[in-house]
Design an enzyme around this catalytic site. Structure first.
Site, short mmCIF file in Angstrom:
data_model
loop_
_atom_site.label_atom_id
_atom_site.label_comp_id
_atom_site.label_asym_id
_atom_site.label_seq_id
_atom_site.Cartn_x
_atom_site.Cartn_y
_atom_site.Cartn_z
N ASP A 164 0.84 -1.20 0.00
CA ASP A 164 0.00 0.00 0.00
C ASP A 164 0.88 1.26 0.00
OD1 ASP A 164 -2.40 -1.63 0.21
OD2 ASP A 164 -1.68 -2.09 2.22
N HIS A 192 -5.27 -3.53 5.87
CA HIS A 192 -5.08 -3.74 4.43
C HIS A 192 -6.45 -4.08 3.83
CE1 HIS A 192 -3.17 -4.84 0.70
NE2 HIS A 192 -3.61 -6.09 0.79
P1 NAD Z 1 -2.29 -18.65 -4.95
O1 NAD Z 1 -3.62 -19.30 -4.86
O2 NAD Z 1 -1.67 -18.45 -6.30
O3 NAD Z 1 -1.24 -19.45 -4.08
C1 NAD Z 1 -1.51 -19.82 -2.77
C2 NAD Z 1 -0.66 -21.05 -2.49
O4 NAD Z 1 -0.80 -21.34 -1.10
C3 NAD Z 1 -1.13 -22.29 -3.25
O5 NAD Z 1 0.00 -22.95 -3.82
C4 NAD Z 1 -1.78 -23.16 -2.16
O6 NAD Z 1 -1.66 -24.55 -2.42
C5 NAD Z 1 -0.95 -22.74 -0.97
N1 NAD Z 1 -1.59 -23.00 0.33
C6 NAD Z 1 -2.89 -22.88 0.66
N2 NAD Z 1 -3.08 -23.26 1.94
C7 NAD Z 1 -1.86 -23.56 2.44
C8 NAD Z 1 -1.39 -24.01 3.69
N3 NAD Z 1 -2.24 -24.22 4.71
N4 NAD Z 1 -0.08 -24.23 3.85
C9 NAD Z 1 0.78 -24.04 2.82
N5 NAD Z 1 0.41 -23.64 1.59
C10 NAD Z 1 -0.90 -23.40 1.41
O7 NAD Z 1 -2.41 -17.27 -4.16
P2 NAD Z 1 -1.43 -16.01 -4.25
O8 NAD Z 1 -1.90 -15.14 -5.36
O9 NAD Z 1 -0.03 -16.46 -4.19
O10 NAD Z 1 -1.86 -15.24 -2.90
C11 NAD Z 1 -1.61 -15.78 -1.63
C12 NAD Z 1 -2.26 -14.91 -0.56
O11 NAD Z 1 -1.65 -13.62 -0.54
C13 NAD Z 1 -3.76 -14.65 -0.77
O12 NAD Z 1 -4.43 -14.75 0.48
C14 NAD Z 1 -3.78 -13.22 -1.28
O13 NAD Z 1 -5.03 -12.59 -1.01
C15 NAD Z 1 -2.67 -12.62 -0.47
N6 NAD Z 1 -2.12 -11.33 -0.96
C16 NAD Z 1 -1.80 -10.39 -0.01
C17 NAD Z 1 -1.26 -9.17 -0.40
C18 NAD Z 1 -0.92 -8.12 0.62
O14 NAD Z 1 -0.49 -7.01 0.24
N7 NAD Z 1 -1.07 -8.35 1.90
C19 NAD Z 1 -1.03 -8.92 -1.76
C20 NAD Z 1 -1.35 -9.91 -2.70
C21 NAD Z 1 -1.91 -11.11 -2.27
C1 LMR Z 2 -3.70 -6.58 -3.03
O1 LMR Z 2 -3.82 -5.57 -2.34
O2 LMR Z 2 -3.38 -6.54 -4.24
C2 LMR Z 2 -3.89 -7.94 -2.39
O3 LMR Z 2 -4.30 -7.81 -1.06
C3 LMR Z 2 -4.77 -8.85 -3.16
C4 LMR Z 2 -6.23 -8.45 -3.10
O4 LMR Z 2 -7.07 -9.34 -2.91
O5 LMR Z 2 -6.52 -7.27 -3.25
#
Ligand code: NAD
Ligand code: LMR
Length: 330
Positions: A164, A192
């Site tokens: 952010d 967030h």
């Molecule tokens: P994705 O679905 O591509 O990958 C998630 C991975 O986690 C998968 O490989 C899945 O098998 C694995 N997984 C699920 N449960 C698990 C567990 N208990 N133990 C180990 N591995 C596990 O998702 P992504 O796009 O990589 O996003 C991951 C997370 O990050 C999501 O919750 C997304 O919303 C979050 N995210 C946060 C931010 C932020 O700024 N805070 C930004 C982007 C994404």
């Molecule tokens: C983001 O801010 O891009 C991540 O938290 C993914 C989402 O679900 O917005």
């Protein structure tokens, strides 16, 4: 580069996901902890077959990069084993939102993961482990993990709001026609979620305050909503949530935590110790400084009434999220 530093253990969950695919290569290259810091990667994935297969391929690619700093690479299904003696833990693995969802809709789906992983960190990680929760809703998930790890200090836990801050700096630099590197002291307070308070009241460009140079209408109608809703805009455009920018922000967050921010402000969601009236233990985005591996909110800032109201909206929202996950707290 020849190095005499002791190898550190870095655990990453969800390594087969889209963030994992951007993140692991940068950690192994030295972008996170420095070009002289060897790392051992300990990867925790689910047993589900598509993820296992993707992880196998990703690990082959990590080997093929022949990174000089990568001194160990292993995969686990058991969090206690994955986190054993971990110095750093990046908790990414969780369900991402689909179009039409808010991040809070993931509360129930993901809370159990962070309860289990908090317990596992408590059981086996280094007592100095630095934990970054990326999986959404990340503030509340970090709080769940922290509360389930009573033997670790609360301030070992944090959640990702650097994305952010990076988004806010990029928008501001575009508006002012300067470089992102010219901008300092942008902060993002709170959760967030679209409620977050992106704040330029202390921001400077090339050392000069910017607040007086920005129209109130631009701040209220463009800057704040663009930053707060950027995740949703990327999801709508890509059909998948942000990944490379999230991984890059996670690298920034951990690098500054481990190596120090100096005088710069870095937005991190950390457990409040009551700063700015935020209830103790709430994992809240603050402008922080980091030194010797400790992150602390910048203290003594004069908060305007408008910013105070936005901080309070975030406190109220996080209190509701905490209420919704009560069953996962000890
Ligand atoms: P994705 O679905 O591509 O990958 C998630 C991975 O986690 C998968 O490989 C899945 O098998 C694995 N997984 C699920 N449960 C698990 C567990 N208990 N133990 C180990 N591995 C596990 O998702 P992504 O796009 O990589 O996003 C991951 C997370 O990050 C999501 O919750 C997304 O919303 C979050 N995210 C946060 C931010 C932020 O700024 N805070 C930004 C982007 C994404
Ligand atoms: C983001 O801010 O891009 C991540 O938290 C993914 C989402 O679900 O917005």
């Amino acid at each position: 580069m020849e190095t005499t530093k002791k190898t550190v253990r870095v655990a990453v969950t969800g390594p087969a996901g889209q963030i994992g695919y951007s993140l692991l290569f940068r950690i192994a290259s030295g972008a996170m902890l420095g070009a002289d810091q060897p790392v051992e990667l300990r990867l925790l994935e689910r047993a589900e077959s598509a993820s296992s297969a993707r992880l196998t391929g990703t690990m082959m690619e990590l080997e093929d990069c022949a990174f000089p700093l990568l001194h160990g690479l292993s995969a686990f299904r058991d969090p206690v084993e994955a986190f054993r003696d971990a110095d750093y833990a990046l908790l990414v693995g969780a369900r991402p939102r689909a179009p039409g969802m808010e991040r809070a809709d993931l509360l129930e789906a993901n809370a159990r993961i962070f309860m289990e992983q908090g317990r596992a960190l408590n059981a086996s990680a280094s007592r100095d482990v630095k934990v970054l929760v990326v999986g959404n809703p990340c503030n509340t998930n970090a709080m769940i993990a922290m509360k389930n790890a009573p033997d670790l200090a609360a301030r070992n836990f944090s959640a990702l709001m650097r994305l952010d801050q990076n988004r806010a700096e990029a928008q501001l630099a575009k508006k002012l026609g300067c470089r992102v590197a010219d901008i300092e002291r942008v902060a993002v307070w709170g959760n967030h979620s679209p409620t977050m308070a992106a704040d330029v009241s202390f921001a400077t460009a090339k050392g000069e305050p910017v607040a007086g140079r920005l129209e109130a209408a631009w701040l209220a109608d463009e800057f704040e909503p663009v930053v707060a809703k950027r995740g949703g805009a990327i999801l709508a455009a890509r059909g998948a949530s942000s990944a490379a920018s999230a991984a890059s922000a996670a690298i920034d967050h951990m690098r500054d935590w481990a190596l120090g921010s100096g005088e710069r402000w870095v937005t991190m969601a950390v457990p409040s110790e009551g700063e700015y009236g935020v209830p103790e233990g709430m994992v809240f985005g603050f402008p922080c400084r980091t030194e010797n591996g400790v992150a602390r909110p910048v203290e003594g800032l004069e908060i305007s009434e408008a910013l105070r109201a936005r901080i309070e909206r975030n406190v109220a929202e996080l209190a509701l999220e905490a209420e919704a996950v009560k069953a996962f707290l000890p």
